[in-house]
Design an enzyme around this catalytic site. Sequence first.
Site, PDB file in Angstrom:
ATOM      1  N   GLU A   1       0.045   6.799   1.357  1.00 23.32           N
ATOM      2  CA  GLU A   1      -1.307   6.994   1.905  1.00 23.32           C
ATOM      3  C   GLU A   1      -1.523   6.190   3.183  1.00 23.32           C
ATOM      4  O   GLU A   1      -2.369   6.543   3.993  1.00 23.32           O
ATOM      5  CB  GLU A   1      -2.377   6.657   0.870  1.00 23.32           C
ATOM      6  CG  GLU A   1      -2.548   5.185   0.588  1.00 23.32           C
ATOM      7  CD  GLU A   1      -3.540   4.922  -0.534  1.00 23.32           C
ATOM      8  OE1 GLU A   1      -3.179   5.169  -1.698  1.00 23.32           O
ATOM      9  OE2 GLU A   1      -4.668   4.491  -0.270  1.00 23.32           O
TER      10      GLU A   1
ATOM     11  N   ASP B   1      -1.367   1.315  -9.432  1.00 23.46           N
ATOM     12  CA  ASP B   1      -1.508   1.304  -7.973  1.00 23.46           C
ATOM     13  C   ASP B   1      -1.950  -0.084  -7.538  1.00 23.46           C
ATOM     14  O   ASP B   1      -3.046  -0.521  -7.867  1.00 23.46           O
ATOM     15  CB  ASP B   1      -2.563   2.348  -7.588  1.00 23.46           C
ATOM     16  CG  ASP B   1      -2.735   2.479  -6.084  1.00 23.46           C
ATOM     17  OD1 ASP B   1      -2.120   1.692  -5.329  1.00 23.46           O
ATOM     18  OD2 ASP B   1      -3.503   3.373  -5.662  1.00 23.46           O
TER      19      ASP B   1
ATOM     20  N   ASP C   1      -0.652  12.089   2.985  1.00 21.29           N
ATOM     21  CA  ASP C   1      -2.109  12.056   3.101  1.00 21.29           C
ATOM     22  C   ASP C   1      -2.499  13.023   4.212  1.00 21.29           C
ATOM     23  O   ASP C   1      -1.872  13.058   5.266  1.00 21.29           O
ATOM     24  CB  ASP C   1      -2.546  10.625   3.440  1.00 21.29           C
ATOM     25  CG  ASP C   1      -4.047  10.491   3.572  1.00 21.29           C
ATOM     26  OD1 ASP C   1      -4.664   9.911   2.663  1.00 21.29           O
ATOM     27  OD2 ASP C   1      -4.612  10.964   4.583  1.00 21.29           O
TER      28      ASP C   1
ATOM     29  N   LYS D   1      -5.777   1.092 -11.105  1.00 16.68           N
ATOM     30  CA  LYS D   1      -5.641   0.108 -10.046  1.00 16.68           C
ATOM     31  C   LYS D   1      -5.255  -1.229 -10.666  1.00 16.68           C
ATOM     32  O   LYS D   1      -5.831  -1.620 -11.697  1.00 16.68           O
ATOM     33  CB  LYS D   1      -6.959  -0.034  -9.285  1.00 16.68           C
ATOM     34  CG  LYS D   1      -7.413   1.265  -8.624  1.00 16.68           C
ATOM     35  CD  LYS D   1      -6.511   1.648  -7.471  1.00 16.68           C
ATOM     36  CE  LYS D   1      -7.015   2.888  -6.763  1.00 16.68           C
ATOM     37  NZ  LYS D   1      -6.212   3.204  -5.569  1.00 16.68           N
TER      38      LYS D   1
ATOM     39  N   HIS E   1      -1.675  11.749  -1.841  1.00 12.68           N
ATOM     40  CA  HIS E   1      -2.849  10.891  -1.970  1.00 12.68           C
ATOM     41  C   HIS E   1      -4.084  11.734  -1.721  1.00 12.68           C
ATOM     42  O   HIS E   1      -4.111  12.574  -0.818  1.00 12.68           O
ATOM     43  CB  HIS E   1      -2.776   9.774  -0.923  1.00 12.68           C
ATOM     44  CG  HIS E   1      -4.043   8.967  -0.834  1.00 12.68           C
ATOM     45  ND1 HIS E   1      -4.866   8.989   0.279  1.00 12.68           N
ATOM     46  CD2 HIS E   1      -4.619   8.123  -1.713  1.00 12.68           C
ATOM     47  CE1 HIS E   1      -5.889   8.169   0.073  1.00 12.68           C
ATOM     48  NE2 HIS E   1      -5.772   7.633  -1.119  1.00 12.68           N
TER      49      HIS E   1
ATOM     50  N   GLU F   1       2.544   2.296  -7.372  1.00 11.75           N
ATOM     51  CA  GLU F   1       2.150   2.811  -6.065  1.00 11.75           C
ATOM     52  C   GLU F   1       1.809   1.665  -5.127  1.00 11.75           C
ATOM     53  O   GLU F   1       1.176   0.692  -5.545  1.00 11.75           O
ATOM     54  CB  GLU F   1       0.932   3.710  -6.283  1.00 11.75           C
ATOM     55  CG  GLU F   1       0.385   4.359  -5.048  1.00 11.75           C
ATOM     56  CD  GLU F   1      -0.666   5.424  -5.412  1.00 11.75           C
ATOM     57  OE1 GLU F   1      -0.558   6.028  -6.504  1.00 11.75           O
ATOM     58  OE2 GLU F   1      -1.592   5.621  -4.620  1.00 11.75           O
TER      59      GLU F   1
END
Lengths: 438, 438
Positions: free
Chosen positions: B301, B248, B324, B220, B351, B274
Amino acid sequence: MPRFTEFETYDVRFPTSLDLDGSDAMNTDPDYSAAYLILRTDAGDGLEGHGFAFTIGRGNDVQTAAIEALREHVVGLDVDATLSDLGGFWKSLVHDSQLRWLGPEKGVMHMAIGAVVNAVWDLAAKRAGVPLWKLLSDLTPEQIVDLVDFRYLTDALTPDEALDILRKAKAGRAEREALLRERGYPAYTTTPGWLGYDDAKLVRLCHEAVAEGFTQIKLKVGADLDDDIRRMRLAREAVGPDVRIAVDANQRWDVADAIRWVEALAPYGVWWVEEPTSPDDILGHAAIARAIAPIRVATGEHVQNRVVFKQLLQAGSLSVLQLDSARVAGVNENVAILLLAAKFGVPVCPHAGGVGLCELVQHLSMFDYVAVSGAVDDRVIEYVDHLHEHFLDPVVIRDGHYVTPVRPGFGAEMDAETLTDFRFPGGKIWTDLTEGKK
Amino acid sequence: MPRFTEFETYDVRFPTSLDLDGSDAMNTDPDYSAAYLILRTDAGDGLEGHGFAFTIGRGNDVQTAAIEALREHVVGLDVDATLSDLGGFWKSLVHDSQLRWLGPEKGVMHMAIGAVVNAVWDLAAKRAGVPLWKLLSDLTPEQIVDLVDFRYLTDALTPDEALDILRKAKAGRAEREALLRERGYPAYTTTPGWLGYDDAKLVRLCHEAVAEGFTQIKLKVGADLDDDIRRMRLAREAVGPDVRIAVDANQRWDVADAIRWVEALAPYGVWWVEEPTSPDDILGHAAIARAIAPIRVATGEHVQNRVVFKQLLQAGSLSVLQLDSARVAGVNENVAILLLAAKFGVPVCPHAGGVGLCELVQHLSMFDYVAVSGAVDDRVIEYVDHLHEHFLDPVVIRDGHYVTPVRPGFGAEMDAETLTDFRFPGGKIWTDLTEGKK
């Protein structure tokens, strides 16, 4: 230090499906509804903030529950601090780190934020003792820019560019405000064109629209091409060559269908085609726009937020931007959308109708005229003659124009009796209907 | 003639915010939650359909109310007729003429439809006595195409083109199924990279990921560039040069920020970036993709429906499509998205994480491998090691692969005890926490 003390919601529904008012190719039997909110404070001035999300029946309970989910974000807040930083208040709702998962910035949760934000603006205007359009129009360019969240917009519009637009429009504000008070704001009418009306009613209502001074009408299309050609011909004969006729497909088509259908109606003079396909289809709208030019593409009533409007403008997907007062997250987001439209030089012709949408959206167009775009060319606000009688300050149409409102507030306030009688499912109107069915 | 008789919803929440599991630049303190549905019939076979929408805490009550709003669309339906026309069932939910106003096809109401549709598929697979991936993989190309609503898709994918894709993939289905049962499906892990973890934990979890056989991890990023550069360097040192590292941003950036940030991280080897910006920003993603190539853009997602995925593919906005299982309207819409991805030749890397998303989405990737794309190159399913213990049939990871599930159903079923204990706000876990706070 007054605080927000009460947050009262109502699931209010009108049984409009009984008359096929509001019927179109996708919305065959709407019961116009409002997920309604009243905010109260302990300021002792008796002023309330009213706001709502508009729906068309089933699901209005879900919409009301979504507004309820924002109660904790409002009750207890300092009223003066909130009203003096409405940009910050907007962000506190839209960027709640857990609630944003439900969108982000779209659908039920985003419309709920719109209801809350609009209710707070209604209170702000009442406290200032002015109609909302006037409150907004008297802000400085810097104050207006502070209302807007530029996140995700800066590749198309920066705060500095927005300031430039607003500073340029400062010249002439007073003259435009005087003109607005004198003449009102141009309207067009959708009343003749609902799909559920028969030909005789269509023609009669077309004649009435012209007699009432409207220079543009709109027909719902998209269910059956032969029917649409016939209705378009009848409408054109009824209104004559000089009145603009827009058509509205309410998202019925795929890209190729839209192009074929509009080409078939074009000989009767189509001013714009509205919602030809999915409101999410930015590239599809752009393909349609290229194919049917110079006929205009219009969309917006279901456009979920400013990020999609940004792209519709970037891609050349529309020539008419139809913002809606109760779809996006309220006044602040609509200020962003007005600024985007001004940047791209696209006229804003708001969606209205439903219940209360005319009452609200006139304020946004009038603010745009006085302080943002500075223009009314090719700009008209939709008008539909439904359900105005339920509002304390219903819109007034004169000679095809919205008469500029002067009462303080945002115009969202319904009669107390309406809130009681039309409450779903327990209100008198609904229990009577249920009785009648037995 | 068995009918659907019971429609039972639960607001289930897990207090994950206490450990900062799942923390990222936008979701700082999620409480992973499920708006959960159990469908029962009077067939006398004891089989139930389970499904859910995933949220991260506040608003899970709104999501549950939205599922409740679909009760009348399900209870009373003939089970066999419904299961033999799941394409028609999907349309009956998505095109409800009043409910669609709340989207259309986005946000809370669309996720609610996803929960219902997935619950019905869970029941269908249990009645067939096979896992969902196998049920789907054994359908004929014609049956698969019948599941899909092509409205708004035909400018990118027609039913005939979809049939072609599926017919081509018919060759080799049996071999691929055998390989799948033997090897499982490749996974990558997000476990090391949550933003709330300190450097020591990051490095330790990176080492563990490599030891467990993962060939890709994800970090992240997006809160602070200097922190991200340091964490990226530590992760690269820990995993070595051959393990892929995706990053991400969870929608944190505007277009220019994204480009600048990715360029700063690029020297450490970024496999994909992402959610660099708003999930609604098709054109923004495309601009980022052009600027940072050959680094890939991944998103999905939060992509609301097939119409937006269509455009992301048309515009070249992504090189990795992250569907997702619980964001769009269930299995049927994800079949449409798999077909779109196959048409455009873009790998699907779903996701997962949250609660139950791994359990569900593995079935979709496995179906894609057997019957749609026929490939696993550059395809990996996200894996996060959270909350699997609450499921009857939790995912199993071995050597960096999802072990192919064999139990009948869609894998959505939580333990009965979990549904009781974690129910919000009255379940034991929550009343204990409230007591603890006192």
